[in-house]
Scaffold this motif. Structure first.
Motif, mmCIF file in Angstrom:
data_model
loop_
_atom_site.group_PDB
_atom_site.id
_atom_site.type_symbol
_atom_site.label_atom_id
_atom_site.label_comp_id
_atom_site.label_asym_id
_atom_site.label_seq_id
_atom_site.Cartn_x
_atom_site.Cartn_y
_atom_site.Cartn_z
ATOM 1 N N LEU A 155 -7.224 -8.134 -5.070
ATOM 2 C CA LEU A 155 -6.435 -8.269 -3.837
ATOM 3 C C LEU A 155 -4.971 -8.572 -4.149
ATOM 4 N N VAL A 156 -4.756 -9.484 -5.099
ATOM 5 C CA VAL A 156 -3.380 -9.813 -5.478
ATOM 6 C C VAL A 156 -2.669 -8.591 -6.042
ATOM 7 N N ALA A 157 -3.347 -7.840 -6.935
ATOM 8 C CA ALA A 157 -2.737 -6.653 -7.541
ATOM 9 C C ALA A 157 -2.433 -5.584 -6.488
ATOM 10 N N ALA A 158 -3.392 -5.355 -5.578
ATOM 11 C CA ALA A 158 -3.196 -4.343 -4.539
ATOM 12 C C ALA A 158 -2.041 -4.704 -3.624
ATOM 13 N N ARG A 159 -1.977 -5.964 -3.220
ATOM 14 C CA ARG A 159 -0.906 -6.386 -2.311
ATOM 15 C C ARG A 159 0.456 -6.356 -2.992
ATOM 16 N N LEU A 160 0.501 -6.748 -4.272
ATOM 17 C CA LEU A 160 1.769 -6.681 -5.001
ATOM 18 C C LEU A 160 2.257 -5.237 -5.122
ATOM 19 N N LEU A 161 1.334 -4.333 -5.475
ATOM 20 C CA LEU A 161 1.687 -2.914 -5.598
ATOM 21 C C LEU A 161 2.243 -2.375 -4.281
ATOM 22 N N LEU A 162 1.537 -2.653 -3.191
ATOM 23 C CA LEU A 162 1.960 -2.145 -1.882
ATOM 24 C C LEU A 162 3.268 -2.788 -1.442
ATOM 25 N N SER A 163 3.387 -4.105 -1.642
ATOM 26 C CA SER A 163 4.589 -4.804 -1.204
ATOM 27 C C SER A 163 5.827 -4.288 -1.932
ATOM 28 N N ILE A 164 5.732 -4.160 -3.249
ATOM 29 C CA ILE A 164 6.871 -3.657 -4.028
ATOM 30 C C ILE A 164 7.229 -2.238 -3.598
ATOM 31 N N THR A 165 6.204 -1.396 -3.414
ATOM 32 C CA THR A 165 6.451 -0.006 -3.020
ATOM 33 C C THR A 165 7.171 0.076 -1.682
ATOM 34 N N PHE A 166 6.693 -0.668 -0.693
ATOM 35 C CA PHE A 166 7.285 -0.592 0.641
ATOM 36 C C PHE A 166 8.669 -1.243 0.691
ATOM 37 N N LEU A 167 8.863 -2.338 -0.041
ATOM 38 C CA LEU A 167 10.179 -2.989 -0.045
ATOM 39 C C LEU A 167 11.215 -2.120 -0.751
ATOM 40 N N ALA B 189 -12.482 -10.006 -7.326
ATOM 41 C CA ALA B 189 -12.011 -9.549 -6.013
ATOM 42 C C ALA B 189 -10.655 -10.163 -5.686
ATOM 43 N N SER B 190 -10.495 -11.461 -6.020
ATOM 44 C CA SER B 190 -9.225 -12.135 -5.754
ATOM 45 C C SER B 190 -8.096 -11.518 -6.562
ATOM 46 N N VAL B 191 -8.366 -11.224 -7.830
ATOM 47 C CA VAL B 191 -7.350 -10.585 -8.685
ATOM 48 C C VAL B 191 -7.013 -9.190 -8.156
ATOM 49 N N PHE C 73 -8.550 -1.186 0.396
ATOM 50 C CA PHE C 73 -9.317 -2.270 -0.229
ATOM 51 C C PHE C 73 -9.001 -3.606 0.446
ATOM 52 N N VAL C 74 -7.711 -3.854 0.717
ATOM 53 C CA VAL C 74 -7.330 -5.107 1.373
ATOM 54 C C VAL C 74 -7.872 -5.146 2.803
ATOM 55 N N VAL C 75 -7.793 -4.014 3.502
ATOM 56 C CA VAL C 75 -8.334 -3.950 4.871
ATOM 57 C C VAL C 75 -9.837 -4.193 4.852
ATOM 58 N N TRP C 76 -10.534 -3.604 3.887
ATOM 59 C CA TRP C 76 -11.994 -3.728 3.782
ATOM 60 C C TRP C 76 -12.424 -5.164 3.510
ATOM 61 N N GLN C 77 -11.609 -5.929 2.776
ATOM 62 C CA GLN C 77 -11.950 -7.318 2.486
ATOM 63 C C GLN C 77 -11.977 -8.175 3.749
ATOM 64 N N GLY C 78 -11.240 -7.738 4.765
ATOM 65 C CA GLY C 78 -11.298 -8.435 6.042
ATOM 66 C C GLY C 78 -10.151 -9.410 6.256
ATOM 67 N N GLN C 79 -9.896 -9.708 7.506
ATOM 68 C CA GLN C 79 -8.801 -10.589 7.881
ATOM 69 C C GLN C 79 -9.010 -12.018 7.407
ATOM 70 N N ALA C 80 -10.272 -12.417 7.257
ATOM 71 C CA ALA C 80 -10.573 -13.805 6.893
ATOM 72 C C ALA C 80 -10.215 -14.118 5.438
ATOM 73 N N SER D 264 -1.477 -4.809 5.493
ATOM 74 C CA SER D 264 -2.249 -3.739 4.852
ATOM 75 C C SER D 264 -2.692 -2.690 5.871
ATOM 76 N N VAL D 265 -3.001 -3.118 7.102
ATOM 77 C CA VAL D 265 -3.346 -2.157 8.155
ATOM 78 C C VAL D 265 -2.148 -1.256 8.445
ATOM 79 N N GLY D 266 -0.957 -1.868 8.569
ATOM 80 C CA GLY D 266 0.244 -1.072 8.784
ATOM 81 C C GLY D 266 0.527 -0.136 7.631
#
Length: 370
Positions: free
Chosen positions: A12-24, A8-10, A132-139, A78-80
């Motif tokens: 989350l990292v992959a999903a956030r990297l993909l989204l961050s690179i795409t949006f930047l 799950a940790s891996v 997926f990141v939103v589903w994992q929760g803010q915590a 991720s919500v945005g």
């Protein structure tokens, strides 16, 4: 045995990297090429909001891309991201449902192409990652992507990685410089040829007294026309102060016009960053709608009694004329497919703009009377 927390940790990292690179990357492309983003919003059906959204959207994307990197802000980012992706998916679906495929300058100057089902599929993959990141929760949105790699890396690994990254960056810069120099050389040769051809043709026509249309550099007649889909557009809406406007006069009953329409569709897609191509047609909306849908044409405006053609001294179809970004006539009238093709090449290359640099500042004349 599978370590699910680690998986799950891996993920989350992959999903956030993909989204961050795409949006930047998307934000950077739009900031470099703001005109393309504004035109995309107009083509997607929100012309009145285009100017404001074109300014705000890259800033929002930049904020989202940055937030996804930092652990405590990642969930909000991720919500945005999910919200923007879902809105974009709705806009794509609505346009595809009515047979329209506007050019998406999603990555600004980096990449642009007409939307299609592949665009929707790409959007679905990114939405799934954000969900997926939103589903994992803010915590627990995963580790901080700035501190975590540093904490896991020894000094030796860091030094080796720095050398590799430095060499890769230097190589990329050299390759990019070589490509730019080659491209600039080809462009300069093409521009010189077009300038010589344009000067020779115009001089010959001037000697024969056959240059038709309003004089180059003279004020352009303003107009406001209804589009095929009922929208209203004025000349001032087409002018953005950066790109020339390419007016193409057509008629639904004109055979040579029909033969040119596939090329017109290609020009609108490939040269949207170089010029704003609008069609001024005749007849009813119904008589133009089928051809517009068949060739995925945009900005098809309807005159009632050739009032715009008369104001621009256009006597037949197909015909074209260029309006410079400062609101003056930029070319003589091009009649027929060959002349229009040549005029497109000169407009895209910027040859016409250089030939009329001494034209007066913005000088749009009185609106055309209907």
């Amino acid at each position: 045995m599978i370590d699910w927390p680690l998986m799950a940790s891996v993920g989350l990292v992959a999903a956030r990297l993909l989204l961050s690179i795409t949006f930047l990357v998307a934000a950077g492309g739009k900031l470099v090429h703001p005109v393309g983003g504004r035109q995309t919003l107009i083509d997607f059906g929100v012309p009145h909001l285009a100017a404001g959204l074109a300014t705000a959207l890259p800033l929002v994307e930049l904020t989202i891309g940055s937030a996804l990197i930092v652990g405590r802000f990642a969930w909000f980012g991720s919500v945005g991201a999910l919200t923007l992706l879902l809105l974009f998916a709705l806009a794509i679906g609505a346009n595809l449902a009515v047979g329209r495929a506007p050019v998406c300058n999603c990555f600004g100057a980096i990449h642009s192409a007409p939307v299609g089902w592949s665009t929707l599929a790409r959007n679905a993959v990114l939405s799934a990652a954000a969900g997926f990141v939103v589903w994992q929760g803010q915590a627990d949105p995963g580790p901080d992507l700035i501190r975590w790699p540093v904490e896991q890396m020894t000094f030796g690994r860091a030094a080796f990685l720095s050398v590799v990254l430095g060499l890769a960056l230097a190589g990329a810069q050299v390759a990019l410089l070589v490509q730019i120099l080659r491209q600039q050389g080809r462009i300069l040769l093409r521009l010189d040829a077009l300038d010589a051809r344009s000067a020779g043709v115009n001089a010959a026509l001037q000697q024969q007294g056959r240059v038709e249309g309003l004089p180059v550099g003279s004020p352009v007649p303003s107009f406001r026309l209804d589009g095929v889909n009922g929208e209203s557009a004025a000349l001032e809406d087409l002018l953005d102060g950066v790109k020339p406007v390419f007016l193409l006069f057509t008629d639904p009953g004109c055979g040579p016009c029909d033969a040119l329409l596939p090329e017109v569709s290609r020009w609108q897609q490939e040269h949207s960053g170089d010029m704003t191509l609008a069609l001024v047609s005749e007849g009813t909306a119904a008589s133009n709608q089928a051809k517009m849908d068949e060739h995925r044409l945009r900005r098809v405006l309807l005159q009632q009694k050739r009032e715009v053609a008369a104001a621009y001294q256009v006597r037949g179809t197909p015909a074209a004329i260029v309006i410079q970004p400062n609101g003056v006539i930029g070319s003589a009238i091009a009649m027929g497919a060959d002349a229009i093709n040549s005029l497109v090449a000169q407009t895209v290359s910027g040859a016409l703009h250089r030939n009329s640099e001494r034209a007066a500042p913005s000088a749009i004349s009185e609106p055309v009377k209907v």
